[in-house]
Design an enzyme around this catalytic site. Structure first.
Site, short mmCIF file in Angstrom:
data_model
loop_
_atom_site.label_atom_id
_atom_site.label_comp_id
_atom_site.label_asym_id
_atom_site.label_seq_id
_atom_site.Cartn_x
_atom_site.Cartn_y
_atom_site.Cartn_z
N GLU A 1 0.81 -1.22 0.00
CA GLU A 1 0.00 0.00 0.00
C GLU A 1 0.84 1.27 0.00
O GLU A 1 0.47 2.28 -0.61
CB GLU A 1 -0.93 0.01 1.22
CG GLU A 1 -1.99 -1.10 1.21
CD GLU A 1 -1.47 -2.45 1.69
OE1 GLU A 1 -0.31 -2.52 2.15
OE2 GLU A 1 -2.21 -3.44 1.60
N ARG B 1 -18.63 -1.06 3.82
CA ARG B 1 -18.66 -2.39 3.20
C ARG B 1 -20.11 -2.81 2.97
O ARG B 1 -20.43 -3.47 1.98
CB ARG B 1 -17.98 -3.40 4.15
CG ARG B 1 -18.04 -4.79 3.61
CD ARG B 1 -17.69 -5.86 4.63
NE ARG B 1 -17.86 -7.16 4.01
CZ ARG B 1 -17.95 -8.30 4.66
NH1 ARG B 1 -17.88 -8.31 5.97
NH2 ARG B 1 -18.12 -9.43 4.04
#
Lengths: 318, 254
Positions: A60, A169
């Site tokens: 990342e 989510r």
């Protein structure tokens, strides 16, 4: 403005679909992901424009700085992974290589809050808004549903500078009507009008708060509900102050720690402009845990019924 | 200028003077009228990943005419465009990206290299890294990315002066065998004397022809040219006093 019929849609799909739409006309848009493209839905963009999609693998920090480099050359990178890894892991990269040079990078993080669910604390970002809000020159947006995500992603592509968007989510009930709702980064959205208490929220807790306000009404409490999608820059602060003037008491509700997020932002402006009693509801300076999404929301007091119980107790009405 | 600022990083700046000099005088195309140049987009990009060597970079840029030499004396002072570590915020001509937090320059460079390829721009990207900086894990993420993405327009120079703040790099955390590590990561490499301009120039010419990303490992001496600073970790991050400055200038001008 508000949706009349109940529909449950995935905000993550809204993100992926909007990227594909924007990518068709804006060739400068590029997308980066760190091995989570199916979860974040950037895979949709990858399928449509493989040449403009870069998978960094599980790296990342490299991804964030690669995005900085692409932006340096005039590209508009959308960078995605889970909120936990996008922020906590890459804080230095975001601060020093994206925000300090004020680059046009859009960080769109999914899986914010306790509703990551069964994966537990290591994957539940409860501090991401706090981290992002403390960095100069980044815009922080927490949209509430599918239709708002679509508008927010488009808005991010149109403004210059770093943006952090947090997407849930969970598949969520749509709150806003796709044809009549217009996202305004400078205002709070008054979703319910009331005079007894102001409830300020954003993101996926909006639907719970609306339902909670309806329950409070049955108990004789008229709650005003404000949705504040953009908390940095906090241009909607005036709307919050205005409402607090009317009701005299404010509750903040967020799927995030009570430290550093929406609750803190509201307290900061009220303490300076209109000292008001504020109850912050969110995760109470703790780590999350595994569980079903709904059980977790309930455990941390973020469902409509739990909110209704806590707020009526706080207001001294049972 | 480090003396005038009463702070700075002389050791790691002196170790990369020849590297910068060769790049700016013999290898890279970089117009010193910067954004005003019609050929601005064609310039080779330079990223100083070891941002603490800013004094060396600013000196080269000033000498090349990017900004007035007198401005060097504002280095690290309030309101200066010459920040302690390079910043694009101040609008200083010649600065491509903001650096300072170690380990990020190479990842930024891979993004720049990717964008150049997307734009069919034949310019090259040059990055100067410190050897101590190679201890940052994200540098290795970036090395992997560059090879995977076949970035043949990316050339790095590792200023291998073998010293870091806490001492000898081999004592703190060894990078060896550095050459083998880089090759196994899919890079072409060339080891040179980092104070020999001919060797540096030849290595960069070879690097530009490479079909893989290319790493020049430049063996250098920290504090090169000033006897009391050479190979002395104590001179990583402090300014010379008046007497020390006098000796340093005499030795450098000799």
């Amino acid at each position: 403005m508000l949706k009349k019929t109940i529909e449950i849609k995935s905000p993550r799909n809204a993100y992926g679909e909007t990227l594909v739409e924007l990518g068709a006309t804006n060739k400068n848009i590029v997308v980066l992901d760190a091995d989570l493209s199916c979860s974040t839905q950037t895979c949709k963009f990858q399928k449509a424009y493989p040449d403009r999609f870069f998978n960094s693998g599980i790296a990342e920090q490299d991804m964030m700085c690669t995005a900085a480099g692409l932006a340096t050359e005039g590209k508009i990178p959308f960078v995605s992974t889970f909120a936990m890894f996008a922020t906590a892991r890459c804080l230095d990269q975001i601060r020093n290589s994206i925000c300090y040079p004020r680059l046009n990078v859009k960080i769109v993080a999914t899986h914010g809050g306790v509703t990551v669910g069964e994966d537990g604390a290591s994957h539940q970002a409860l501090e991401d808004i706090s981290y992002m809000r403390s960095i100069p020159d980044i815009c922080v947006i927490i949209p509430a549903d599918y239709n708002e995500v679509k508008q927010v992603v488009k808005y991010a592509s149109e403004i210059y500078g770093p943006v952090y968007i947090r997407i849930a989510r969970t598949n969520l009930k749509t709150v806003f009507d796709e044809s009549s709702y217009v996202f305004n980064p400078e205002r709070a959205v008054k979703v319910r009008e009331g005079s007894d208490v102001t409830i300020v929220t954003n993101g996926e807790t909006l639907m719970e708060v609306i339902s909670c306000a309806d329950m409070l009404k049955e108990k004789g409490i008229n709650a005003e509900v404000l949705h504040v999608p953009v908390i940095k820059p906090f241009l909607a602060a005036g709307d919050v102050i205005e409402s607090a003037k009317k009701t005299g008491v404010v509750i903040t509700v967020e799927n995030h720690s009570i430290i550093g997020g929406l609750g803190s932002a509201v307290c900061e402006v009220l303490s300076q402009s209109l000292p008001t009693r504020v109850l912050r509801i969110g995760t109470p300076d703790c780590f999350g845990q595994s569980g079903e999404q709904r059980s977790l929301l309930e455990f941390y007091g973020l469902t409509d019924t739990k909110l209704c119980e806590n707020i009526s107790r706080y207001l001294g009405k049972k | 200028m480090i003396h005038a600022a009463k702070s700075g990083h002389p050791g790691g700046s002196l170790s990369c003077v020849e590297i910068l000099s060769v790049l700016y005088n013999k290898i890279m195309f970089v117009p010193c009228d910067w954004k005003k140049s019609a050929d601005f987009h064609k310039r080779d990009r330079f990223i100083l990943s070891k941002g603490h060597a800013s004094a060396a970079l600013y000196s080269v840029l000033a000498q090349k005419g990017f900004f007035p030499v007198e401005e060097l004396m504002t280095f690290r002072k309030l309101g200066s465009r010459l920040q302690g570590h390079p910043s694009t915020r101040t609008g200083l001509e010649g600065i491509e990206v903001s650096t300072g937090s170690l380990g990020q320059g190479l990842s930024i460079a891979t993004g720049v290299a990717l964008a150049l390829k997307l734009n069919n721009n034949p310019a090259n990207v040059f990055v100067l890294l410190g050897d101590g900086e190679m201890q940052e894990g994200s540098v290795w993420e970036a090395l992997m990315s560059a090879a995977h993405k076949k970035l043949d327009n990316l050339i790095i120079v590792i200023d291998k002066n073998n010293l870091q703040i806490d001492g000898d790099t081999n004592d703190v955390k060894s990078l060896e065998p550095l050459n083998d590590k880089l090759e196994s990561f899919g890079w072409n490499t060339k080891e040179v004397d980092g104070h020999n301009e001919d060797e540096l120039e030849k290595a960069f010419i070879e690097a530009k022809k490479s079909t893989k990303p290319f790493a020049v490992i430049a063996n250098t001496i920290k504090g090169k040219g000033v006897s009391y600073m050479e190979n002395n970790a104590g001179w990583h991050g402090k300014a010379p006093n008046d007497d020390e400055l006098k000796i340093a200038l005499e030795e450098l001008n000799a």
